[in-house]
Scaffold this active site. Structure first.
Site, PDB file in Angstrom:
ATOM      1  N   ILE A 153      -4.054  10.023 -18.604  1.00  0.00           N
ATOM      2  CA  ILE A 153      -4.734   9.343 -19.703  1.00  0.00           C
ATOM      3  C   ILE A 153      -4.105   7.983 -19.966  1.00  0.00           C
ATOM      4  CG2 ILE A 153      -5.263   9.457 -22.167  1.00  0.00           C
ATOM      5  CD1 ILE A 153      -5.434  12.510 -21.863  1.00  0.00           C
ATOM      6  N   CYS A 231      -3.393   9.410 -30.193  1.00  0.00           N
ATOM      7  CA  CYS A 231      -4.509  10.304 -29.863  1.00  0.00           C
ATOM      8  C   CYS A 231      -4.034  11.397 -28.912  1.00  0.00           C
ATOM      9  CB  CYS A 231      -5.653   9.518 -29.230  1.00  0.00           C
ATOM     10  SG  CYS A 231      -6.427   8.327 -30.325  1.00  0.00           S
ATOM     11  N   ASP A 257      -5.373  10.428 -34.526  1.00  0.00           N
ATOM     12  CA  ASP A 257      -6.408  11.432 -34.261  1.00  0.00           C
ATOM     13  C   ASP A 257      -5.814  12.835 -34.319  1.00  0.00           C
ATOM     14  OD1 ASP A 257      -9.051  12.276 -33.466  1.00  0.00           O
ATOM     15  OD2 ASP A 257      -8.224  12.697 -31.473  1.00  0.00           O
ATOM     16  N   GLU A 262      -2.392  20.948 -38.214  1.00  0.00           N
ATOM     17  CA  GLU A 262      -3.851  20.870 -38.120  1.00  0.00           C
ATOM     18  C   GLU A 262      -4.469  22.236 -38.387  1.00  0.00           C
ATOM     19  OE1 GLU A 262      -5.092  19.130 -34.421  1.00  0.00           O
ATOM     20  OE2 GLU A 262      -4.148  17.206 -34.847  1.00  0.00           O
ATOM     21  N   HIS A 280      -9.110  14.960 -34.791  1.00  0.00           N
ATOM     22  CA  HIS A 280      -8.843  15.410 -33.415  1.00  0.00           C
ATOM     23  C   HIS A 280     -10.119  15.308 -32.562  1.00  0.00           C
ATOM     24  CE1 HIS A 280      -5.738  17.973 -31.079  1.00  0.00           C
ATOM     25  NE2 HIS A 280      -6.461  17.264 -30.244  1.00  0.00           N
ATOM     26  N   GLY A 282     -10.428  13.291 -29.868  1.00  0.00           N
ATOM     27  CA  GLY A 282     -10.130  12.682 -28.574  1.00  0.00           C
ATOM     28  C   GLY A 282     -10.999  13.170 -27.438  1.00  0.00           C
ATOM     29  N   ALA A 283     -11.299  14.464 -27.415  1.00  0.00           N
ATOM     30  CA  ALA A 283     -12.091  15.035 -26.320  1.00  0.00           C
ATOM     31  C   ALA A 283     -13.542  15.263 -26.703  1.00  0.00           C
ATOM     32  CB  ALA A 283     -11.468  16.352 -25.867  1.00  0.00           C
TER      33      ALA A 283
END
Length: 527
Positions: A153, A231, A257, A262, A280, A282-283
């Site tokens: 990434i 992120c 993010d 969480e 969250h 990111g994906a």
């Protein structure tokens, strides 16, 4: 021949079921069930395909008598008890690269949002204001992006940032100079990155080495006006310290993010000026969700039908014939890699694996993979003997395999050497009884020891009374010594002490050990 049966227990792209069927599997899609309901029928299935909702606990695994493989459509496997799965011989796979582009693009979006204060400007404009003079952004062109983590990434983020005409400075312990040149980035140590970066973005997993990598101390080293993006994983940034630096103006903006806790229903950062956050995401793109679903279906079907293993987190890639001979060597090699990874400092971008004696007659690839897995597992929890070679190649590590026909003092020997800024560092080991891993040399000093559990590594001046002092210190603090191993270069010179302990050594006792007369290095080890 009975077809393997696969259960898809979380919402997933429907094409995943089609792939299972095309490749010779029966598939059922049953989502939204409670753990108790899942336990009632999981025993009928050979494969379980999940996302993040299904939690595969030890109890569910106990009920899954026929289960052979669990496939996670995504990277994180926090919802799978991998240890229990391994104990029951269940392969656990993930899809580590299916959402790489999506996550990288989210990081770039966060950078742009910070640079132009888009969320705040949007909110006030929609309230009927026209606060044009209140928002003075910055250009990203010509700015320096500090990239912490230059893996899959991170490298995509770097390419996108270069396209925006940013300068990219990268910190990654496994990034080689050659790979940095190939990526078009400047390789740097962490302190240099913190000093120079106008924007900092994190792309590293959460491990003991990376936890709080942007600590209060490191955040204080950043230049005034820096903007920070995370992120990757919660826990990489000290959120309380970040809030203080945002309020003081030292940090001009931050975008997260991910959070240490969480779902982040509460956070000290909420409401802080110049702070942006997303839940969250990111994906979270259509393309990424499709990609990971298709990949997990392909991987699982290949394993169930053909025996192929891809992106497995708990098993090596071995043929049935090689496994019995190689298994003890792989255990030894992983321990040696772990040892050198915990002790060697700096960028570990060159590594050689040497075998001699009986080991020289075996397939070296699994041995090397085990070394790399041991070396890198302290930086990434998802590394194993299957994906370690790929991760090493991705980071441009120079990995060399050397086979010697000679047989020395030991009938079989594996040596691992890494190049560091202080010179080459080498450890070696052998097998006792052809199955028991044993360390025989560490950084040029002969020492025989088992590598297991909690250990303490000490380098000290060889002088009378030291063993008594360290023994007394540990005893006074209620720390029991399991085994005691000594080695030295020469009388009165540098000595090495390896202790196995019944429990991890507290930090306060570590500090006291460092203060003992004659001590040069103290390092806790875990195997």
């Amino acid at each position: 021949m009975t077809k393997p049966k696969v259960l898809i227990s979380d919402k997933m792209d429907p094409n995943a079921a089609r792939i299972f069927e095309e490749r010779g599997c029966e598939v059922d899609v049953i989502t939204g069930k409670s753990p108790e309901e899942l336990m009632e029928y999981i025993g009928d299935y050979d494969g379980l395909a999940i996302r993040s909702s299904t939690r595969v606990t030890r109890e569910i695994l106990d009920a899954a008598k026929n289960l052979k493989v669990i496939g996670r459509a995504g990277i994180g496997v926090d919802n799978v008890d991998i240890q229990a799965a391994s104990a029951q011989g269940v392969v656990v796979m993930n899809t580590p690269f299916g959402n790489s582009i999506t996550t990288a693009e989210h990081a770039i979006a966060m950078i742009m949002a910070l640079a132009r204060q888009i969320p705040e400007a949007n909110e006030r404009t929609q309230k009927g204001e026209w606060p044009k003079s209140a928002f003075m952004g910055v250009e990203v062109t010509g700015k320096t992006l500090g990239l912490i983590g230059a893996g899959n990434i991170g490298s995509i983020v770097a390419s996108r940032a270069l396209g925006l005409r940013m300068k990219v400075v990268a910190y990654d312990p496994f990034l080689t100079q050659e790979r940095a040149v190939e990526m078009g980035v400047e390789k740097a140590d962490l302190d240099t990155l913190l000093e120079r970066a106008d924007f900092i973005t994190l792309h590293t997993p959460l491990t003991d080495q990376t936890r709080n990598i942007l600590s209060r101390e490191n955040l204080a080293k950043t230049k005034k006006g820096v903007r920070i993006v995370n992120c990757a994983r919660g826990g990489l940034v000290d959120e309380a310290a970040l809030k203080e630096l945002l309020e003081s103006g030292h940090v001009a903006g931050a975008a997260l993010d991910v959070f240490a806790e969480e779902p982040a229903r509460e956070s000290p950062l909420f409401g802080t000026p110049n702070f942006i956050c997303t839940p969250h995401l990111g994906a979270s793109t259509t393309e990424a969700q499709v990609n990971v679903a298709l990949q997990v279906a392909e991987q699982m079907a290949d394993y169930l039908v053909n025996g192929g293993v891809t992106n497995a987190l708990n098993v090596p890639s071995l043929s049935a014939e090689e496994a019995p001979k190689l298994r003890p060597y792989m255990a030894l090699s992983e321990k040696l890699g772990s040892l050198v990874g915990q002790l060697a400092h700096g960028n570990l971008d060159k590594i050689s694996v040497e075998v001699e004696g009986a080991a020289a007659e075996l397939n070296m690839k699994p041995i090397t993979a085990a070394v790399l897995a041991g070396l890198m597992k302290h930086y990434s929890q998802s590394v194993n003997m299957v994906n370690a070679p790929h991760l090493a190649k991705e980071r441009g590590m120079d990995v060399r395999e050397i086979r010697h026909d000679r047989e020395g003092v030991y009938h079989t020997l594996v040596r691992v050497t890494v190049a560091t800024s202080q010179g080459d560092r080498s450890v070696a080991g052998t097998l006792f009884g052809n199955e028991a891993p044993r360390l025989i040399e560490i950084f040029g000093i002969g020492i025989e020891a088992d590598l297991d559990g909690h250990m303490l590594y000490i380098v000290n001046e060889d002088a009378p009374g030291f063993i008594g002092r360290i023994g007394s210190l540990l005893g006074e603090n209620g720390i029991n010594i399991g085994t005691f191993h000594l080695g030295r270069r020469q009388a009165g010179g540098e000595a090495v002490l390896l202790l196995s302990l019944d429990a991890a050594i507290p930090e306060a006792v570590m500090k006291d050990a460092c203060d003992l007369p004659g001590v040069k290095t103290v390092k806790p080890l875990t195997f």
